[in-house]
Design a protein around this motif. Sequence first.
Motif, short mmCIF file in Angstrom:
data_model
loop_
_atom_site.label_atom_id
_atom_site.label_comp_id
_atom_site.label_asym_id
_atom_site.label_seq_id
_atom_site.Cartn_x
_atom_site.Cartn_y
_atom_site.Cartn_z
N ALA A 93 -31.89 -37.60 -1.61
CA ALA A 93 -30.78 -38.50 -0.84
C ALA A 93 -31.09 -39.28 0.08
O ALA A 93 -30.72 -40.29 0.67
N PHE A 94 -31.85 -38.30 1.03
CA PHE A 94 -32.25 -39.10 2.38
C PHE A 94 -33.15 -40.43 1.97
O PHE A 94 -32.89 -41.41 2.78
N LEU A 95 -34.17 -40.08 1.31
CA LEU A 95 -34.76 -41.29 0.96
C LEU A 95 -34.23 -42.62 0.47
O LEU A 95 -34.54 -43.75 0.70
N VAL A 96 -33.15 -42.07 -0.62
CA VAL A 96 -32.46 -43.56 -1.10
C VAL A 96 -31.55 -43.94 -0.17
O VAL A 96 -31.20 -45.16 0.03
N GLY A 97 -31.07 -43.24 0.68
CA GLY A 97 -30.19 -43.51 2.01
C GLY A 97 -30.79 -44.28 2.87
O GLY A 97 -30.49 -45.37 3.46
N ALA A 98 -32.19 -44.23 3.11
CA ALA A 98 -33.07 -44.96 4.00
C ALA A 98 -33.28 -46.32 3.20
O ALA A 98 -33.16 -47.28 3.70
N ALA A 99 -33.63 -46.14 1.78
CA ALA A 99 -33.62 -47.80 1.17
C ALA A 99 -32.52 -48.31 1.29
O ALA A 99 -32.79 -49.46 1.58
N ALA A 100 -31.33 -47.70 1.27
CA ALA A 100 -29.99 -48.28 1.18
C ALA A 100 -29.99 -48.82 2.63
O ALA A 100 -29.32 -50.11 2.86
N GLY A 101 -30.34 -48.20 3.82
CA GLY A 101 -30.07 -48.69 5.16
C GLY A 101 -30.87 -49.83 5.54
O GLY A 101 -30.55 -50.66 6.14
N LEU A 102 -32.26 -49.89 4.55
CA LEU A 102 -33.15 -50.89 4.88
C LEU A 102 -32.64 -52.26 4.08
O LEU A 102 -33.26 -53.29 4.42
N SER A 103 -31.95 -51.90 3.07
CA SER A 103 -31.44 -53.07 2.19
C SER A 103 -30.25 -53.92 2.28
O SER A 103 -29.96 -54.63 1.65
N THR A 104 -29.24 -53.07 3.08
CA THR A 104 -27.85 -53.56 3.37
C THR A 104 -28.21 -54.94 4.13
O THR A 104 -28.99 -54.91 5.22
N THR A 105 -27.26 -55.78 3.64
CA THR A 105 -27.01 -57.09 4.65
C THR A 105 -25.88 -57.31 5.56
O THR A 105 -25.83 -58.05 6.32
N ARG A 106 -25.04 -56.15 5.14
CA ARG A 106 -23.73 -56.14 5.82
C ARG A 106 -23.53 -54.99 6.86
O ARG A 106 -22.52 -54.94 7.30
N GLY A 107 -24.49 -54.25 6.84
CA GLY A 107 -24.21 -52.88 7.64
C GLY A 107 -23.32 -52.04 7.42
O GLY A 107 -23.10 -51.14 8.04
N ALA A 108 -23.10 -51.86 6.09
CA ALA A 108 -22.34 -50.77 5.58
C ALA A 108 -22.79 -50.36 3.99
O ALA A 108 -23.07 -51.37 3.27
N VAL A 109 -22.94 -49.05 3.72
CA VAL A 109 -23.22 -48.91 2.52
C VAL A 109 -22.29 -47.61 2.10
O VAL A 109 -21.56 -47.08 2.81
N GLY A 110 -22.27 -47.50 0.72
CA GLY A 110 -21.30 -46.32 0.26
C GLY A 110 -21.91 -45.19 -0.48
O GLY A 110 -22.96 -45.22 -1.01
N PHE A 111 -21.08 -44.20 -0.89
CA PHE A 111 -21.47 -43.17 -1.36
C PHE A 111 -20.42 -42.55 -2.13
O PHE A 111 -19.15 -42.51 -1.59
N VAL A 112 -20.51 -42.37 -3.53
CA VAL A 112 -19.49 -42.16 -4.40
C VAL A 112 -19.96 -40.57 -5.04
O VAL A 112 -20.84 -40.63 -5.93
N GLY A 113 -19.32 -39.60 -4.55
CA GLY A 113 -19.40 -38.26 -5.23
C GLY A 113 -18.52 -38.11 -6.50
O GLY A 113 -17.46 -38.49 -6.55
N GLY A 114 -18.90 -37.10 -7.14
CA GLY A 114 -17.94 -36.47 -8.30
C GLY A 114 -17.26 -35.50 -8.05
O GLY A 114 -16.31 -36.03 -7.31
N MET A 115 -17.18 -34.25 -8.30
CA MET A 115 -16.60 -33.18 -7.66
C MET A 115 -17.04 -32.74 -6.44
O MET A 115 -18.03 -32.79 -6.16
N GLU A 116 -15.83 -32.66 -5.55
CA GLU A 116 -16.43 -32.32 -4.07
C GLU A 116 -16.43 -30.85 -4.15
O GLU A 116 -15.69 -29.90 -4.05
N ILE A 117 -17.93 -30.65 -4.37
CA ILE A 117 -18.30 -29.20 -4.07
C ILE A 117 -19.51 -29.13 -3.17
O ILE A 117 -20.20 -29.97 -2.82
#
Length: 289
Positions: A93-117
Amino acid sequence: MPRGLERARRELGVTVEYVEPADGDDRAGALRLFAARGFDRVIGVGYVFSRDVDEVARDHPGVRFACVDYAPPERGEAPPNVVGLKFRDEEGAFLVGAAAGLSTTRGAVGFVGGMEIPLIRRFEAGYRAGVGAVCPSCRVLAAYAGSTPTAFKDPERGAQLATSQIAAGADVLFHASGSTGHGVFVAARRLGARAIGVDADQHDEMPGVVLTSMLKRVDVVVFELIREATQGRYVRGARGLRTFGLAEGGIDWVHEGPHARGLRPETIARVEALRAQIVSGAVVVPGRE
């Protein structure tokens, strides 16, 4: 047939069988059926199997069990014939988070989890850390689909959560939510955002929308467990738990080939440099429980 089992059948010459239970009663029933038939290893895939595996293992002390994403008992220890297979999901998740942070053009990214566990909160923690490592000013918007196992099977809810996050500014969204994530992909396609898959390469589920995917190499781990069985070994690890991350090849991300063509070369290079730091221990990824 799952890839790890198919590979074991092909390369090791073993007999394998696989069923996908529909509900809790079927889970325990399938485990008991395999145990009664004398299989060398009986493997439950998914944290929801944890208590079923414990129960059936106690009733069949001569059979060796394993459980992927195993949750140890709240009291006491796992039965001695159970090995829990856990993944350092936060590293992927850290790696794809870094990819998201480097790819966003709006300075905001999202995370959608299933069951909160705790398992899914680890994904969120790693993702937040990865985004922050490359884009400290980026906002991370997070939401969960529910508090019961059905939260992993609700694409409509996934689309609702993704739509809300995109409206709030997120243009790259990572999901850890099972089939609920398909709704995330649908919303991303409709609203012009990008999405990140989980567990397997999900590019083909929504080509042009899926930027990359975090990979949980359950196939590699299951194959290794079966290979050990053919050698007469049963490695349980400390307290009956074995953990796999980037260093062990249990976690990865899609960064090569045509399914990674949406990633800029400099993004891949930066994320791979972070991978090396995690493997060496220079970077320790948080995994909030």
